[in-house]
Enzyme design. Sequence first.
Site, mmCIF file in Angstrom:
data_model
loop_
_atom_site.group_PDB
_atom_site.id
_atom_site.type_symbol
_atom_site.label_atom_id
_atom_site.label_comp_id
_atom_site.label_asym_id
_atom_site.label_seq_id
_atom_site.Cartn_x
_atom_site.Cartn_y
_atom_site.Cartn_z
ATOM 1 N N HIS A 49 -8.316 2.091 -16.099
ATOM 2 C CA HIS A 49 -7.581 2.221 -17.355
ATOM 3 C C HIS A 49 -8.231 1.458 -18.519
ATOM 4 O O HIS A 49 -7.633 0.602 -19.171
ATOM 5 C CB HIS A 49 -6.090 1.903 -17.226
ATOM 6 N N HIS A 75 2.905 -5.199 -4.484
ATOM 7 C CA HIS A 75 2.666 -4.710 -5.852
ATOM 8 C C HIS A 75 2.623 -3.180 -5.808
ATOM 9 O O HIS A 75 1.940 -2.603 -4.971
ATOM 10 C CB HIS A 75 1.342 -5.296 -6.351
ATOM 11 N N GLU A 84 1.635 -0.977 -8.253
ATOM 12 C CA GLU A 84 0.651 -0.185 -9.005
ATOM 13 C C GLU A 84 -0.120 0.712 -8.031
ATOM 14 O O GLU A 84 -0.389 0.350 -6.882
ATOM 15 C CB GLU A 84 -0.305 -1.087 -9.811
ATOM 16 N N ASP A 89 -3.011 1.708 -7.337
ATOM 17 C CA ASP A 89 -4.214 1.383 -6.554
ATOM 18 C C ASP A 89 -3.844 0.716 -5.233
ATOM 19 O O ASP A 89 -4.672 0.627 -4.327
ATOM 20 C CB ASP A 89 -5.210 0.517 -7.353
ATOM 21 N N HIS A 95 1.032 -8.964 -12.443
ATOM 22 C CA HIS A 95 1.096 -8.579 -13.817
ATOM 23 C C HIS A 95 2.084 -7.456 -14.063
ATOM 24 O O HIS A 95 2.138 -6.910 -15.184
ATOM 25 C CB HIS A 95 -0.310 -8.197 -14.335
ATOM 26 N N ASP A 102 -2.854 -8.700 -6.846
ATOM 27 C CA ASP A 102 -3.947 -8.659 -7.838
ATOM 28 C C ASP A 102 -4.510 -10.045 -8.176
ATOM 29 O O ASP A 102 -5.680 -10.166 -8.579
ATOM 30 C CB ASP A 102 -3.448 -8.038 -9.151
ATOM 31 N N TYR A 147 -11.978 -9.937 -14.504
ATOM 32 C CA TYR A 147 -10.670 -9.470 -14.024
ATOM 33 C C TYR A 147 -9.548 -10.198 -14.779
ATOM 34 O O TYR A 147 -8.603 -9.579 -15.268
ATOM 35 C CB TYR A 147 -10.562 -9.722 -12.508
ATOM 36 N N HIS A 201 -8.044 -7.220 -4.343
ATOM 37 C CA HIS A 201 -9.333 -6.672 -4.797
ATOM 38 C C HIS A 201 -10.430 -7.707 -4.553
ATOM 39 O O HIS A 201 -10.255 -8.895 -4.861
ATOM 40 C CB HIS A 201 -9.332 -6.392 -6.304
HETATM 41 FE FE1 FEO Z 1 -2.096 -4.083 -10.690
HETATM 42 FE FE2 FEO Z 1 -4.656 -3.730 -8.472
HETATM 43 O O1 FEO Z 1 -3.143 -3.227 -9.441
#
Ligand code: FEO
Length: 400
Positions: A24, A78, A80, A82, A145, A164, A192, A225
Amino acid sequence: MQPVEIKKNVHWVGAVDWDVRDFHGYSTPKGTTYNSFLVIDDKITLFDTVKKGHGAKLLDHISQVVDPKKIDYIVVNHVELDHSGSLPEVIDIVKPEKVFCSANGKKALLAHFHREDWPYEVVSNGQTLRLGSKTARFIETRMLHWPDSMFSYLEEDKLLISQDAFGQHWANSKRFDDEVDESELMYQSAKYYANILLPYSGLVQKLIASVREMGLELDMIAPDHGMIWRSNPGRIIEAWDRWSAQETANKAIVVYDTMWHSTESMANAVADGLIGAGVDVKVMNMQVSHRSDVITHLLDSKAIVLGSPTLNNGILPRMADVLCYMKGLRPANKIGAAFGSYGWGGESVKLLNATMEEMKFDIVDPGVRVHYVPTVDDLAQCVELGRKVASAMKGESAGE
Ligand code: FEO
């Protein structure tokens, strides 16, 4: 790829995404990983899943440890996509007894997948879950986040599964911090932070204080990640503490775009003024730089000098792009100045200053405007602008 046992009976079973280049608006030239962790205990538990399209890799890695159908619990730290994009296919196969998430996590899961039939179990901040020989403690990290975000802490292993937080976008065959180049690891970690967490820096400061207050012992931090911090997990917490305090170095960035090289010449002259005054400078031409690298370098810069020629009574589109992105990330405590060439009108410097004022940057000079092509005197003014910015960085008033 194989699963990796990161602690006894805790396995990395995530997916490496070598191909992703955009998150994004955040450039990911080195790809990323979606980390998932499988705990083998009386209750076999999967912490987080992976992005849609990578579910087969996740299931293959799980299968190398245990039959996925034997998983009892899934924890969603989380929502999101991903980390939850593959959740529907994983739930269909695993048929878990329970799906643990925060209250906001349940709302977000329902809003994403519209599955009222999943066996949700909402957990609250500080709640513990006995898995057998291991205990998971949930720590809500609202707005870090997303509203749903939480950590899972495996008490006996002193292992923080931090979603994250403390991550990096870096596809790699290695899983641990001590197996990769340290400076690249810290650059990717800073990138990041700057591109995802910067607007929430106040909350990060509070979170770090509360983690310290809790006296949470951390032997390992496993983000969703990139690399797992096992050699010195305190190092990334200290870095996040510095970044969230928006501490800066003796560094400035000069960010510009140019039409016929006039603004480019001005940028280099401004940089000369800064460098001559002993400032560490990064010059970033937006024709070859990415907005997410600008933000990364802005993170520890004390000053930013922006340049654009005037185009159609405005600024060049690449400068509008980076400034729109920057505004959303809310950098604080910066010194600013602007410059640019023009043919007629000449609004660009005023517009650049106005945007920096909106971001509450301290503008140290009205800026330098040059009609068409800079003369030697015009370039000397640009050098002087660089010197003025350097003086302001040292806390001296303009002209000193
Ligand atoms: Fe906030 Fe890795 O997604």
